[in-house]
Motif scaffolding. Structure first.
Motif, short mmCIF file in Angstrom:
data_model
loop_
_atom_site.label_atom_id
_atom_site.label_comp_id
_atom_site.label_asym_id
_atom_site.label_seq_id
_atom_site.Cartn_x
_atom_site.Cartn_y
_atom_site.Cartn_z
N THR A 119 -6.34 9.95 6.76
CA THR A 119 -4.98 9.52 7.04
C THR A 119 -4.54 8.64 5.88
N ARG A 120 -3.55 9.08 5.15
CA ARG A 120 -3.08 8.27 4.03
C ARG A 120 -2.31 7.07 4.56
N GLN A 121 -2.66 5.90 4.03
CA GLN A 121 -2.01 4.67 4.44
C GLN A 121 -0.77 4.46 3.57
N PRO A 122 0.36 4.12 4.19
CA PRO A 122 1.54 3.80 3.38
C PRO A 122 1.29 2.52 2.59
N ARG A 123 1.87 2.42 1.44
CA ARG A 123 1.73 1.22 0.60
C ARG A 123 2.42 0.08 1.33
N ARG A 124 1.69 -1.05 1.48
CA ARG A 124 2.24 -2.20 2.20
C ARG A 124 2.50 -3.34 1.23
N GLU A 125 3.53 -4.05 1.51
CA GLU A 125 3.81 -5.28 0.77
C GLU A 125 3.05 -6.40 1.44
N HIS A 126 2.72 -7.44 0.70
CA HIS A 126 2.01 -8.60 1.25
C HIS A 126 2.93 -9.31 2.24
N THR A 127 2.45 -9.41 3.50
CA THR A 127 3.25 -10.07 4.54
C THR A 127 2.63 -11.35 5.03
N GLY A 128 1.36 -11.59 4.63
CA GLY A 128 0.70 -12.78 5.12
C GLY A 128 0.22 -12.65 6.56
N SER A 129 0.18 -11.41 7.06
CA SER A 129 -0.25 -11.17 8.44
C SER A 129 -1.69 -11.60 8.65
N THR A 130 -1.98 -12.12 9.81
CA THR A 130 -3.36 -12.53 10.13
C THR A 130 -3.92 -11.67 11.25
N THR A 131 -3.35 -10.50 11.50
CA THR A 131 -3.87 -9.61 12.52
C THR A 131 -4.38 -8.35 11.87
N ALA A 132 -5.37 -7.74 12.50
CA ALA A 132 -5.97 -6.51 11.98
C ALA A 132 -5.01 -5.35 12.19
N PRO A 133 -5.08 -4.31 11.33
CA PRO A 133 -4.24 -3.14 11.52
C PRO A 133 -4.68 -2.38 12.78
#
Length: 137
Positions: A119-133
């Motif tokens: 499954t190709r992952q879309p390119r993500r921008e840095h959001t500073g999220s602290t939760t797992a995908p």
């Protein structure tokens, strides 16, 4: 130093986390590498001594491998790194704790022993999220 390939099974359940300040993903697990050999006298296949390596992956490699679990057959490509450190005991004596780990550039299922779905992952921008995908179904 050149990258090396390590093939084995994940030991205990990997730990996956996001760094609190950077938001960078980190995956850590132990890798059991077990050489098999054929006994010359009996002709039977036997397991050799198990070599245990600590593996650490960061960023997208960690995120994409975060669904792997204990016992999964994997291929790891990376470099050995010396992360030894010194501790001082209560009595003031210093001693070095040797710690060598594989800094993984690639972690994937061993397709000789497991089927995978890409499954190709879309390119993500840095959001500073602290939760797992969310796991991919």
């Amino acid at each position: 130093m050149n990258d090396q390939t390590y093939i084995g099974n994940i030991g205990k359940q990997p730990t996956f986390e996001f760094h609190e300040h950077t938001g960078r993903a980190r995956l850590q697990f132990s890798l059991a590498i077990n050489k098999r050999y054929q006994d010359r006298e009996s002709g039977e296949w036997r397991d050799g001594r198990t070599l245990w390596l600590n593996v650490v992956a960061f960023g997208p490699v960690a995120e994409n491998a975060s669904n792997l679990g204990s016992g999964d057959p994997v291929v790891v490509i990376g470099q050995l790194a010396d992360n030894s450190f010194t501790v001082t005991d209560d009595d003031g004596q210093s001693r070095e704790i040797a710690r060598t780990e594989v800094q993984a550039k690639i972690v994937t299922a061993d397709t000789r022993k497991a089927a995978i779905t890409v499954t190709r992952q879309p390119r993500r921008e840095h959001t500073g999220s602290t939760t797992a995908p969310e796991p991919v179904a």
